[in-house]
Design a protein around this motif. Structure first.
Motif, mmCIF file in Angstrom:
data_model
loop_
_atom_site.group_PDB
_atom_site.id
_atom_site.type_symbol
_atom_site.label_atom_id
_atom_site.label_comp_id
_atom_site.label_asym_id
_atom_site.label_seq_id
_atom_site.Cartn_x
_atom_site.Cartn_y
_atom_site.Cartn_z
ATOM 1 N N GLY A 81 -1.195 22.326 -1.199
ATOM 2 C CA GLY A 81 -1.293 23.479 -0.310
ATOM 3 C C GLY A 81 -0.031 23.728 0.490
ATOM 4 N N ARG A 82 1.125 23.371 -0.082
ATOM 5 C CA ARG A 82 2.396 23.547 0.616
ATOM 6 C C ARG A 82 3.249 24.606 -0.084
ATOM 7 N N THR A 83 4.158 25.171 0.662
ATOM 8 C CA THR A 83 5.101 26.122 0.085
ATOM 9 C C THR A 83 6.469 25.459 -0.026
ATOM 10 N N VAL A 84 7.348 26.066 -0.829
ATOM 11 C CA VAL A 84 8.673 25.497 -1.066
ATOM 12 C C VAL A 84 9.742 26.534 -0.754
ATOM 13 N N GLN A 85 10.717 26.119 0.028
ATOM 14 C CA GLN A 85 11.891 26.949 0.334
ATOM 15 C C GLN A 85 13.073 26.366 -0.435
ATOM 16 N N ILE A 86 13.669 27.171 -1.324
ATOM 17 C CA ILE A 86 14.728 26.682 -2.207
ATOM 18 C C ILE A 86 16.074 27.286 -1.812
ATOM 19 N N CYS A 87 17.102 26.453 -1.807
ATOM 20 C CA CYS A 87 18.466 26.947 -1.602
ATOM 21 C C CYS A 87 19.380 26.229 -2.577
ATOM 22 N N HIS A 88 20.540 26.801 -2.853
ATOM 23 C CA HIS A 88 21.491 26.104 -3.713
ATOM 24 C C HIS A 88 22.865 26.088 -3.067
ATOM 25 N N THR A 89 23.654 25.071 -3.481
ATOM 26 C CA THR A 89 24.870 24.729 -2.758
ATOM 27 C C THR A 89 26.146 24.910 -3.564
ATOM 28 N N GLY A 90 26.042 25.106 -4.871
ATOM 29 C CA GLY A 90 27.240 25.192 -5.692
ATOM 30 C C GLY A 90 28.060 23.915 -5.692
ATOM 31 N N ARG A 91 27.421 22.792 -5.422
ATOM 32 C CA ARG A 91 28.087 21.478 -5.347
ATOM 33 C C ARG A 91 29.173 21.435 -4.272
ATOM 34 N N ASP A 92 29.007 22.217 -3.232
ATOM 35 C CA ASP A 92 29.942 22.222 -2.106
ATOM 36 C C ASP A 92 29.302 21.454 -0.958
ATOM 37 N N PRO A 93 29.866 20.295 -0.541
ATOM 38 C CA PRO A 93 29.217 19.487 0.502
ATOM 39 C C PRO A 93 29.085 20.215 1.826
ATOM 40 N N GLN A 94 30.005 21.119 2.146
ATOM 41 C CA GLN A 94 29.892 21.875 3.395
ATOM 42 C C GLN A 94 28.732 22.858 3.334
ATOM 43 N N VAL A 95 28.568 23.504 2.194
ATOM 44 C CA VAL A 95 27.427 24.414 2.022
ATOM 45 C C VAL A 95 26.127 23.617 2.067
ATOM 46 N N GLU A 96 26.120 22.440 1.441
ATOM 47 C CA GLU A 96 24.927 21.601 1.460
ATOM 48 C C GLU A 96 24.532 21.248 2.893
ATOM 49 N N LEU A 97 25.516 20.877 3.712
ATOM 50 C CA LEU A 97 25.238 20.543 5.109
ATOM 51 C C LEU A 97 24.668 21.748 5.847
ATOM 52 N N GLN A 98 25.245 22.920 5.626
ATOM 53 C CA GLN A 98 24.741 24.135 6.280
ATOM 54 C C GLN A 98 23.306 24.443 5.855
ATOM 55 N N GLN A 99 23.018 24.241 4.576
ATOM 56 C CA GLN A 99 21.667 24.529 4.085
ATOM 57 C C GLN A 99 20.650 23.544 4.666
ATOM 58 N N ILE A 100 21.050 22.283 4.786
ATOM 59 C CA ILE A 100 20.147 21.298 5.395
ATOM 60 C C ILE A 100 19.858 21.677 6.848
ATOM 61 N N ARG A 101 20.895 22.047 7.583
ATOM 62 C CA ARG A 101 20.700 22.454 8.975
ATOM 63 C C ARG A 101 19.807 23.687 9.072
ATOM 64 N N SER A 102 19.984 24.617 8.152
ATOM 65 C CA SER A 102 19.160 25.823 8.142
ATOM 66 C C SER A 102 17.696 25.477 7.893
ATOM 67 N N MET A 103 17.462 24.529 6.996
ATOM 68 C CA MET A 103 16.085 24.132 6.708
ATOM 69 C C MET A 103 15.447 23.434 7.908
ATOM 70 N N VAL A 104 16.216 22.574 8.565
ATOM 71 C CA VAL A 104 15.693 21.909 9.765
ATOM 72 C C VAL A 104 15.341 22.954 10.822
ATOM 73 N N ALA A 105 16.223 23.940 11.003
ATOM 74 C CA ALA A 105 15.959 24.997 11.977
ATOM 75 C C ALA A 105 14.753 25.841 11.591
ATOM 76 N N SER A 106 14.465 25.899 10.285
ATOM 77 C CA SER A 106 13.298 26.649 9.813
ATOM 78 C C SER A 106 12.010 25.847 9.938
ATOM 79 N N ARG A 107 12.131 24.612 10.446
ATOM 80 C CA ARG A 107 10.988 23.742 10.716
ATOM 81 C C ARG A 107 10.239 23.322 9.455
ATOM 82 N N VAL A 108 10.987 23.038 8.385
ATOM 83 C CA VAL A 108 10.339 22.460 7.212
ATOM 84 C C VAL A 108 9.831 21.072 7.572
#
Length: 343
Positions: A95-122
């Protein structure tokens, strides 16, 4: 051993106090279910260590949703789309939903996406795909995920990372060794390897397996060119062109993922090179289309849907004192793209 960070974490308090992470969290937050004497001991341990909860992260975690955040390198890559399928299946069952993002193998983009997910309260984060050989590249993401975990979030990764969390680990070394042994067993000695960035742990592990097989067969590793291009179909086409131009006597190409292998097959066909009569080609992963190509692709099968499902399963369990490791096997699948070395 985990590298030391600049501040103590909840897991450090739990270890020092001899309790689980969940008990330490309840004791420090005043949640019922922990005796007062035990809570006092945990608080005293936290004070000794200088532990202070990240209140911003805790406020996010306390209002977390049932959403699972999935971080992939490229959702259009069949490898990641199949992993996503496993994540989505288990999430739907729970009964859960999934929020998907992709990073293009860029560690800086990956960090930004992780922070965005935390801010989205996953409530949980799954990071799919290779880590980086240099642990310092992943250090900012590791610290971000530690804060998230300390606040009650759950994290799991697929592939070898330096993030210090639960992990699903595909048998990349064993798979690399198996596919190289297959090619060598067909009599090939003029071999080239097409690979993505050698700074990725997935690439490093697969190359290690190939080199083990080469060494066992008495083939000098230095005699086997490793051609680095993008880990994509376009990269496979570019790599195949480099093989034909710089290593024209090559009789077998080992591509370190199926996307590169598919691109390689396309370029060889354009160049009028027959597979496997003139050059054998192998891949890695066994994506859904691999068996439908012409010729069908010899590759290493990883249970990608299962890997996604098992990673989500780890996030649904209570955290342990130490990161858990679930290893999944690799299986060589022999099809029509490989044949005996030309005389």
């Amino acid at each position: 051993m985990k590298p030391q960070t600049t501040r103590p974490r909840l897991i450090d308090v739990a270890d020092a106090a001899g309790v689980s992470i969940a008990t330490a969290s309840r004791a420090l937050s005043g949640t019922p279910g922990v005796s007062e004497s035990l809570a006092q001991r945990v608080r005293a341990t936290a004070a000794e260590l200088g532990y202070a909860a990240n209140l911003h992260a805790r406020s996010l975690a306390s209002g977390s949703t049932s959403t699972i955040g999935l971080v992939v390198h490229e959702i259009g890559d069949p490898y990641f789309s199949e992993i996503a399928s496993g994540v989505l299946r288990i999430a739907a069952d729970q009964g859960r939903t999934v929020q998907i993002c992709h990073t293009g193998r860029d560690p800086q983009v990956e960090l930004q996406q992780i922070r965005s997910m935390v801010a989205s309260r996953v409530g949980a984060i799954v990071v799919a795909g290779s880590g980086f050989v240099d642990p310092s590249i992943e250090l900012p993401a590791r610290r971000e995920l530690e804060v998230f975990s300390d606040a009650g979030g759950r994290v799991a990764v697929i592939g070898r990372h330096h993030l210090g969390v639960d992990a699903v680990l595909p048998a990349n070394v064993e798979g690399g060794r198996a596919v190289a042994e297959h090619v060598l067993g067909l009599g090939h000695r003029r071999i080239a390897v097409l690979t993505g960035s050698t700074g990725l742990t997935t690439v490093a592990d697969r190359l290690d397996g190939i080199r083990e097989a080469l060494g066992a067969a008495g083939v000098a590793v230095a005699d086997v060119p490793v051609i680095e291009e993008a880990f994509t179909r376009a990269g496979g086409r570019a790599g195949a062109r480099r093989v034909l131009e710089s290593h024209p006597r090559t009789t077998a190409v080992i591509a370190l993922n199926d996307d590169m292998a598919i691109g390689c097959l396309s370029e060889l066909r354009t160049a009028g090179v027959t597979v496997p009569t003139q050059i054998s080609v192998t891949g890695f992963d066994d994506v859904a289309v691999a068996g439908d190509l012409s010729p069908a692709l010899t590759t290493v099968r990883l249970p990608m849907v299962e890997m996604g499902a098992r990673a989500v399963g780890l996030t649904l369990k209570e955290p342990g004192k130490r990161p858990r490791r679930l290893r999944v096997p690799a299986e060589l699948v022999v099809r029509d793209s490989t044949g005996p070395a030309p005389a």
